[in-house]
Enzyme design. Structure first.
Site, short mmCIF file in Angstrom:
data_model
loop_
_atom_site.label_atom_id
_atom_site.label_comp_id
_atom_site.label_asym_id
_atom_site.label_seq_id
_atom_site.Cartn_x
_atom_site.Cartn_y
_atom_site.Cartn_z
N SER A 126 0.82 -1.21 0.00
CA SER A 126 0.00 0.00 0.00
C SER A 126 0.86 1.26 0.00
O SER A 126 0.34 2.35 -0.24
CB SER A 126 -0.86 0.04 1.27
OG SER A 126 -1.69 -1.07 1.35
N HIS A 147 -1.06 -2.42 -7.05
CA HIS A 147 -1.83 -2.14 -5.84
C HIS A 147 -3.32 -2.31 -6.09
O HIS A 147 -3.97 -1.40 -6.63
CB HIS A 147 -1.48 -0.71 -5.37
CG HIS A 147 -2.14 -0.31 -4.09
ND1 HIS A 147 -2.51 0.98 -3.80
CD2 HIS A 147 -2.50 -1.04 -3.02
CE1 HIS A 147 -3.05 1.01 -2.60
NE2 HIS A 147 -3.07 -0.19 -2.11
N GLU A 159 -3.78 0.31 -8.96
CA GLU A 159 -2.80 1.40 -9.10
C GLU A 159 -1.45 0.75 -9.42
O GLU A 159 -1.00 -0.12 -8.67
CB GLU A 159 -2.76 2.13 -7.74
CG GLU A 159 -2.03 3.42 -7.71
CD GLU A 159 -2.10 4.06 -6.30
OE1 GLU A 159 -2.21 3.32 -5.28
OE2 GLU A 159 -2.01 5.28 -6.21
N ASN A 197 -3.24 6.09 -1.14
CA ASN A 197 -3.09 6.21 0.32
C ASN A 197 -2.45 7.52 0.75
O ASN A 197 -2.60 7.93 1.91
CB ASN A 197 -2.31 5.01 0.85
CG ASN A 197 -3.21 3.80 0.88
OD1 ASN A 197 -4.32 3.86 1.40
ND2 ASN A 197 -2.77 2.70 0.29
P1 NAD Z 1 -3.76 -9.54 6.08
O1 NAD Z 1 -3.27 -9.32 7.46
O2 NAD Z 1 -5.22 -9.85 5.87
O3 NAD Z 1 -2.93 -10.73 5.39
C1 NAD Z 1 -1.54 -10.81 5.36
C2 NAD Z 1 -1.17 -12.26 5.11
O4 NAD Z 1 0.25 -12.33 4.85
C3 NAD Z 1 -1.46 -13.17 6.31
O5 NAD Z 1 -2.24 -14.29 5.90
C4 NAD Z 1 -0.06 -13.60 6.75
O6 NAD Z 1 -0.02 -14.91 7.32
C5 NAD Z 1 0.69 -13.54 5.43
N1 NAD Z 1 2.14 -13.56 5.56
C6 NAD Z 1 2.91 -12.99 6.50
N2 NAD Z 1 4.20 -13.31 6.27
C7 NAD Z 1 4.25 -14.07 5.16
C8 NAD Z 1 5.30 -14.71 4.43
N3 NAD Z 1 6.56 -14.61 4.80
N4 NAD Z 1 4.96 -15.43 3.34
C9 NAD Z 1 3.68 -15.55 2.95
N5 NAD Z 1 2.66 -14.97 3.60
C10 NAD Z 1 2.93 -14.24 4.68
O7 NAD Z 1 -3.33 -8.24 5.26
P2 NAD Z 1 -3.96 -7.68 3.89
O8 NAD Z 1 -4.99 -6.67 4.21
O9 NAD Z 1 -4.28 -8.82 2.99
O10 NAD Z 1 -2.70 -6.87 3.31
C11 NAD Z 1 -1.69 -7.53 2.58
C12 NAD Z 1 -0.92 -6.49 1.75
O11 NAD Z 1 -1.85 -5.82 0.88
C13 NAD Z 1 -0.24 -5.40 2.58
O12 NAD Z 1 0.97 -5.03 1.94
C14 NAD Z 1 -1.24 -4.27 2.52
O13 NAD Z 1 -0.65 -3.02 2.73
C15 NAD Z 1 -1.76 -4.42 1.10
N6 NAD Z 1 -3.07 -3.83 0.83
C16 NAD Z 1 -4.07 -3.90 1.76
C17 NAD Z 1 -5.30 -3.34 1.49
C18 NAD Z 1 -6.42 -3.40 2.49
O14 NAD Z 1 -7.41 -2.68 2.34
N7 NAD Z 1 -6.34 -4.26 3.49
C19 NAD Z 1 -5.53 -2.71 0.25
C20 NAD Z 1 -4.51 -2.69 -0.69
C21 NAD Z 1 -3.27 -3.24 -0.39
#
Ligand code: NAD
Length: 290
Positions: A126, A147, A159, A197
């Site tokens: 993000s 993104h 994005e 963001n």
């Molecule tokens: P989340 O907490 O729901 O999921 C993260 C996952 O990553 C978990 O299942 C965790 O076990 C896994 N993980 C951690 N270490 C790991 C590794 N070494 N190998 C493989 N998997 C691993 O988080 P999310 O909301 O899915 O966010 C994930 C990414 O997407 C982040 O970079 C976040 O900034 C980005 N993002 C989030 C959103 C949102 O609205 N939540 C929107 C766009 C982008």
């Protein structure tokens, strides 16, 4: 110059992380006809991802947006592993693990060793610098920010963020892939928080300050912004959907990267995260979820 993955055809996509975003990306890719390999650190995380996709596809079938046969076919195109070497079979890999730079660098060093040299690597980060993540690999020219927005099956935008070394070919192949997944793309320079963001998080942070200072209740802050500025949901509800841990991580990237005190994370947001109130995915954030 080596061929890009799109010229060769992207048939198998890798997704690292089976959380909210990883599961959403995997679902959309599988529904678009790609084979998808999903990895996470633990079986429990994979199981949560598998359930989230099953539930989401079932909702789409109920709404008649998808046939049962198409949902079954999408599920059958997904494979799951706790071993990153499963990505050796992939033509394109997008990382969607926790928003933590050190963790993402480690993942990309491993993927760089596992994936064929011509394979493009993308991060769904993000806010973290694409240039710095790319520099952890030996293929910074074949590295890009991709993104997606949450929830991925419903949100149209992807994005795209070009790091300093990202080539035009990498950008074009990633844009084509996003379009194949039914998405519209925009392009952002590699600045902290990119476009979405950079603008969204200061609003969410300000909503937390308003809550902390007692300007209004959470419900009044959300209703004011929802009905008063014509947004689909208020900023505190949205923060719960995104994940308060993710919001805090993004604000810290903005604060550190831009060096302006206007991005300092609200202490109330920090306290919620310290308490483990990470939002909807944790059952509690600003609001409680059953
Ligand atoms: P989340 O907490 O729901 O999921 C993260 C996952 O990553 C978990 O299942 C965790 O076990 C896994 N993980 C951690 N270490 C790991 C590794 N070494 N190998 C493989 N998997 C691993 O988080 P999310 O909301 O899915 O966010 C994930 C990414 O997407 C982040 O970079 C976040 O900034 C980005 N993002 C989030 C959103 C949102 O609205 N939540 C929107 C766009 C982008």
């Amino acid at each position: 110059m080596s061929q890009t993955s799109t010229e060769q055809g992207i048939k198998t996509m890798g997704v690292v992380g089976a959380g909210q975003m990883g599961a959403g990306i995997a679902q959309v890719a599988a529904a678009a006809g790609l084979s998808v390999v999903v990895t996470d650190v633990a079986d429990a995380a994979l199981e949560r991802g598998r359930k989230a996709i099953g539930d989401s596809l079932a909702r789409l079938v109920k709404k008649e947006a998808l046939t049962q046969a198409a949902a079954d076919a999408a599920l059958a195109r997904l494979s799951w592993s706790t071993d990153a070497r499963a990505h050796a079979a992939c033509d394109f890999v997008v990382e969607a693990a926790t928003e933590n730079e050190a963790l993402k660098r480690k993942i990309f060093i491993e993927l760089d060793g596992v994936c064929r040299p011509e394979v493009l690597l993308a991060s769904n980060t993000s806010s973290i610098s694409i240039t710095r993540l790319a520099a952890a690999t030996k293929r910074p020219e074949r590295f890009i920010g991709m993104h997606f927005m949450n929830p991925v099956p419903l949100m149209k935008l992807v994005e795209l963020i070009r790091g300093i070394a990202t080539t035009d070919e990498t950008y074009a192949a990633t844009k084509a892939l996003a379009e194949q997944l039914g998405k519209t793309t925009t392009v952002s320079k590699d600045y902290p928080g990119f476009i979405a963001n950079r603008i969204l998080m200061p609003m969410i942070n300000e909503a937390f300050y308003a809550l902390m200072e007692g300007v209004g209740s959470a419900e009044d802050i959300d209703t004011t912004m929802k009905l008063g500025t014509n947004q689909p949901m208020g900023p505190l509800t949205l923060a719960d959907f995104i994940g308060l841990d993710t919001c805090l991580a993004i604000l810290r990237v903005l604060h550190d990267g831009l060096g302006d005190s206007k991005y300092r994370p609200c202490p109330l947001l920090v306290q919620y995260v310290d308490a483990g109130w990470h939002g909807k995915k944790a059952g509690r954030g600003v609001y409680r979820y059953g």
